[in-house]
Design a protein around this motif. Sequence first.
Motif, PDB file in Angstrom:
ATOM      1  N   MET A  83       0.854  -1.198   0.000  1.00  0.00           N
ATOM      2  CA  MET A  83       0.000   0.000   0.000  1.00  0.00           C
ATOM      3  C   MET A  83       0.884   1.240   0.000  1.00  0.00           C
ATOM      4  N   THR A  84       0.675   2.159  -0.927  1.00  0.00           N
ATOM      5  CA  THR A  84       1.520   3.355  -1.038  1.00  0.00           C
ATOM      6  C   THR A  84       1.194   4.365   0.057  1.00  0.00           C
ATOM      7  N   GLN A  85       2.093   5.342   0.235  1.00  0.00           N
ATOM      8  CA  GLN A  85       1.854   6.412   1.207  1.00  0.00           C
ATOM      9  C   GLN A  85       0.567   7.161   0.875  1.00  0.00           C
ATOM     10  N   PHE A  86       0.359   7.404  -0.430  1.00  0.00           N
ATOM     11  CA  PHE A  86      -0.866   8.098  -0.843  1.00  0.00           C
ATOM     12  C   PHE A  86      -2.092   7.287  -0.457  1.00  0.00           C
ATOM     13  N   SER A  87      -2.077   5.993  -0.737  1.00  0.00           N
ATOM     14  CA  SER A  87      -3.220   5.134  -0.437  1.00  0.00           C
ATOM     15  C   SER A  87      -3.472   5.050   1.069  1.00  0.00           C
ATOM     16  N   GLN A  88      -2.390   4.965   1.845  1.00  0.00           N
ATOM     17  CA  GLN A  88      -2.528   4.888   3.299  1.00  0.00           C
ATOM     18  C   GLN A  88      -3.167   6.155   3.852  1.00  0.00           C
ATOM     19  N   MET A  89      -2.669   7.316   3.398  1.00  0.00           N
ATOM     20  CA  MET A  89      -3.211   8.568   3.902  1.00  0.00           C
ATOM     21  C   MET A  89      -4.646   8.782   3.422  1.00  0.00           C
ATOM     22  N   GLN A  90      -4.907   8.393   2.166  1.00  0.00           N
ATOM     23  CA  GLN A  90      -6.260   8.517   1.621  1.00  0.00           C
ATOM     24  C   GLN A  90      -7.237   7.641   2.406  1.00  0.00           C
ATOM     25  N   SER A  91      -6.825   6.424   2.714  1.00  0.00           N
ATOM     26  CA  SER A  91      -7.674   5.506   3.465  1.00  0.00           C
ATOM     27  C   SER A  91      -7.936   6.032   4.874  1.00  0.00           C
ATOM     28  N   ALA A  92      -6.890   6.606   5.506  1.00  0.00           N
ATOM     29  CA  ALA A  92      -7.013   7.086   6.883  1.00  0.00           C
ATOM     30  C   ALA A  92      -7.916   8.305   6.985  1.00  0.00           C
ATOM     31  N   SER A  93      -7.954   9.140   5.933  1.00  0.00           N
ATOM     32  CA  SER A  93      -8.690  10.408   6.001  1.00  0.00           C
ATOM     33  C   SER A  93     -10.011  10.401   5.245  1.00  0.00           C
ATOM     34  N   LYS A  94     -10.278   9.307   4.512  1.00  0.00           N
ATOM     35  CA  LYS A  94     -11.448   9.301   3.624  1.00  0.00           C
ATOM     36  C   LYS A  94     -12.751   9.520   4.378  1.00  0.00           C
ATOM     37  N   TYR A  95     -12.911   8.834   5.514  1.00  0.00           N
ATOM     38  CA  TYR A  95     -14.157   8.964   6.276  1.00  0.00           C
ATOM     39  C   TYR A  95     -14.328  10.386   6.807  1.00  0.00           C
ATOM     40  N   ALA A  96     -13.251  10.923   7.407  1.00  0.00           N
ATOM     41  CA  ALA A  96     -13.332  12.276   7.967  1.00  0.00           C
ATOM     42  C   ALA A  96     -13.640  13.295   6.876  1.00  0.00           C
ATOM     43  N   LEU A  97     -12.975  13.154   5.724  1.00  0.00           N
ATOM     44  CA  LEU A  97     -13.228  14.089   4.622  1.00  0.00           C
ATOM     45  C   LEU A  97     -14.659  13.980   4.117  1.00  0.00           C
ATOM     46  N   ALA A  98     -15.130  12.752   3.925  1.00  0.00           N
ATOM     47  CA  ALA A  98     -16.485  12.559   3.422  1.00  0.00           C
ATOM     48  C   ALA A  98     -17.517  13.170   4.377  1.00  0.00           C
ATOM     49  N   LYS A  99     -17.288  13.006   5.681  1.00  0.00           N
ATOM     50  CA  LYS A  99     -18.202  13.567   6.673  1.00  0.00           C
ATOM     51  C   LYS A  99     -18.190  15.096   6.618  1.00  0.00           C
ATOM     52  N   GLN A 100     -16.991  15.684   6.544  1.00  0.00           N
ATOM     53  CA  GLN A 100     -16.887  17.141   6.483  1.00  0.00           C
ATOM     54  C   GLN A 100     -17.523  17.686   5.211  1.00  0.00           C
ATOM     55  N   ILE A 101     -17.288  17.018   4.095  1.00  0.00           N
ATOM     56  CA  ILE A 101     -17.846  17.468   2.827  1.00  0.00           C
ATOM     57  C   ILE A 101     -19.373  17.434   2.882  1.00  0.00           C
ATOM     58  N   GLY A 102     -19.925  16.381   3.477  1.00  0.00           N
ATOM     59  CA  GLY A 102     -21.372  16.298   3.626  1.00  0.00           C
ATOM     60  C   GLY A 102     -21.926  17.442   4.455  1.00  0.00           C
ATOM     61  N   GLN A 103     -21.242  17.777   5.532  1.00  0.00           N
ATOM     62  CA  GLN A 103     -21.678  18.890   6.388  1.00  0.00           C
ATOM     63  C   GLN A 103     -21.591  20.223   5.650  1.00  0.00           C
ATOM     64  N   LEU A 104     -20.522  20.398   4.880  1.00  0.00           N
ATOM     65  CA  LEU A 104     -20.369  21.641   4.114  1.00  0.00           C
ATOM     66  C   LEU A 104     -21.472  21.775   3.071  1.00  0.00           C
ATOM     67  N   LYS A 105     -21.794  20.704   2.406  1.00  0.00           N
ATOM     68  CA  LYS A 105     -22.860  20.752   1.401  1.00  0.00           C
ATOM     69  C   LYS A 105     -24.189  21.143   2.034  1.00  0.00           C
ATOM     70  N   GLN A 106     -24.454  20.643   3.230  1.00  0.00           N
ATOM     71  CA  GLN A 106     -25.686  20.995   3.922  1.00  0.00           C
ATOM     72  C   GLN A 106     -25.748  22.488   4.227  1.00  0.00           C
ATOM     73  N   ARG A 107     -24.575  23.106   4.338  1.00  0.00           N
ATOM     74  CA  ARG A 107     -24.528  24.552   4.602  1.00  0.00           C
ATOM     75  C   ARG A 107     -24.448  25.368   3.311  1.00  0.00           C
ATOM     76  N   GLY A 108     -24.594  24.703   2.180  1.00  0.00           N
ATOM     77  CA  GLY A 108     -24.637  25.414   0.908  1.00  0.00           C
ATOM     78  C   GLY A 108     -23.294  25.607   0.238  1.00  0.00           C
ATOM     79  N   VAL A 109     -22.262  24.910   0.716  1.00  0.00           N
ATOM     80  CA  VAL A 109     -20.945  25.029   0.090  1.00  0.00           C
ATOM     81  C   VAL A 109     -20.906  24.155  -1.161  1.00  0.00           C
ATOM     82  N   HIS A 110     -20.457  24.734  -2.269  1.00  0.00           N
ATOM     83  CA  HIS A 110     -20.414  24.005  -3.538  1.00  0.00           C
ATOM     84  C   HIS A 110     -19.002  23.899  -4.124  1.00  0.00           C
ATOM     85  N   SER A 111     -18.070  24.719  -3.626  1.00  0.00           N
ATOM     86  CA  SER A 111     -16.736  24.772  -4.219  1.00  0.00           C
ATOM     87  C   SER A 111     -15.667  24.767  -3.134  1.00  0.00           C
ATOM     88  N   VAL A 112     -14.443  24.423  -3.527  1.00  0.00           N
ATOM     89  CA  VAL A 112     -13.316  24.426  -2.604  1.00  0.00           C
ATOM     90  C   VAL A 112     -12.111  25.051  -3.300  1.00  0.00           C
TER      91      VAL A 112
END
Length: 468
Positions: free
Chosen positions: A1-30
């Motif tokens: 497993m590469t460093q990129f894959s390891q970090m992506q796997s470790a942060s995927k849930y947290a990022l997905a949760k944050q993105i969902g919360q941002l969308k609920q607040r009307g955020v469309h861009s980053v």
Amino acid sequence: MTQFSQMQSASKYALAKQIGQLKQRGVHSVITQVPDMNGLLRCRLQPLDGLEKGCSTNSSLYLIPHGDGQPAGELIYESPHVWYHTGFGNLHSLADSNTLFQLGWRPGISEVLLNCFNRDGTRFVLDVRRPLEMLEERLAEMQLTMKVGLEFELGIFHFDRALVEAGEHHKLKPFGHSLQYDSVNRDPDYMDLMDAFRERMEGLGIGVSSMESEIGWGMYEVALEPATPLQAADNAVRARHHLKELCRERGLIATFMARYQPMGQDSANGTHVHVSLYDEMGHNVFYDKDAALSEQGRYFVAGLLAQMKASHLAFRPTINSYRRLSRFTGCPEEVCWGEEHRVSAVRVISSPDPQAIRLEHRCSGADTHPYIILALIGAAGLDGLQQREEPPAMLIGDPGKDEDLEKLPRSLEESLELFRDSEFVQQALGVALADQYARSRENELKAFRAWIEKDITSFEFLRYFEGV
């Protein structure tokens, strides 16, 4: 497993949760942000959807010079890691979920800092955030926590497009009508500007400790609340970026160049780095009720002083940096330390609460790279702790009258040579990043010399137009 894959796997849930919360607040861009080799944020606006999968970053952004090459005209400079042999290809990048925030003043937009990887998944060696991650890993092994507070000075002027486009920045009108020091009355709009800046920073999780006017026309200071080294550097580049943005919105323009005033007049822009260290129980290891500084604190100072000349290139990284080098303006010229001594390179501060004692590293100009200087300062201090050597005697009196004190380099060329020869710098930053940072400074020298060779300077006109 590469460093990129390891970090992506470790942060995927947290990022997905944050993105969902941002969308609920009307955020469309980053706005994705990558710190470059000059300490600036290179930004791209993109849809928020898909952020957790990763992004692409143009590798050539690590080769962009100050001012994007103006006025010398060079677009990029060479690197062993990015050049024709690599095709200037894209890097894989992954958002750091700890840095994802909604912009309060642009509610539909968020921003996030990226970590960069090679296409094979290994960490890109020029990613300037990596040395501070390594520093924090080293601190954890030593069961220590470091807190860093940065205060930076800057100049603010009324924006005049014609003057800026003509390169006549010295003719801009300063923001504020006086030289009044520690004042909130320099300009009627000052309090409103600073309050808007504080509110914006709070929305990004960045605390602002204080704001004040400094000793210089249009000169101000902003101090950020202490944070861990990586977060402190992230906060610093974002604070500078957004303060510039806010100023432009209000018909102003901000500068972090070290000296914009004529030599010998006013002060000059610095970055003071406040460092404190805590053990696993949360006790300040610099505190000693019977001494100005604890034994561990003295070892830490010894490490800072031992590597100060080798690290000096990062503290004063531009041609302009050396125009600030004057103890008269509180900018140290010697390798020394002192208790509540603002002319020393390292100042011990124990007021108002002795148990909150900290060290202030005073060498850096406002033009420095936060990630680079914090990596070097932190590594030097920890080396001192491990080597357990006492520092030289504490400074008493005027350092300019002490002939035994070592002088700091007075030119970019001298600093560059010491930096290039330092094993400490290579260990603190990594060999590849240390080399590329040196190349970036070599490019500054080359660009300045090329400009001098082809331009007739004001010195020549004033001296020779009628004088020969």
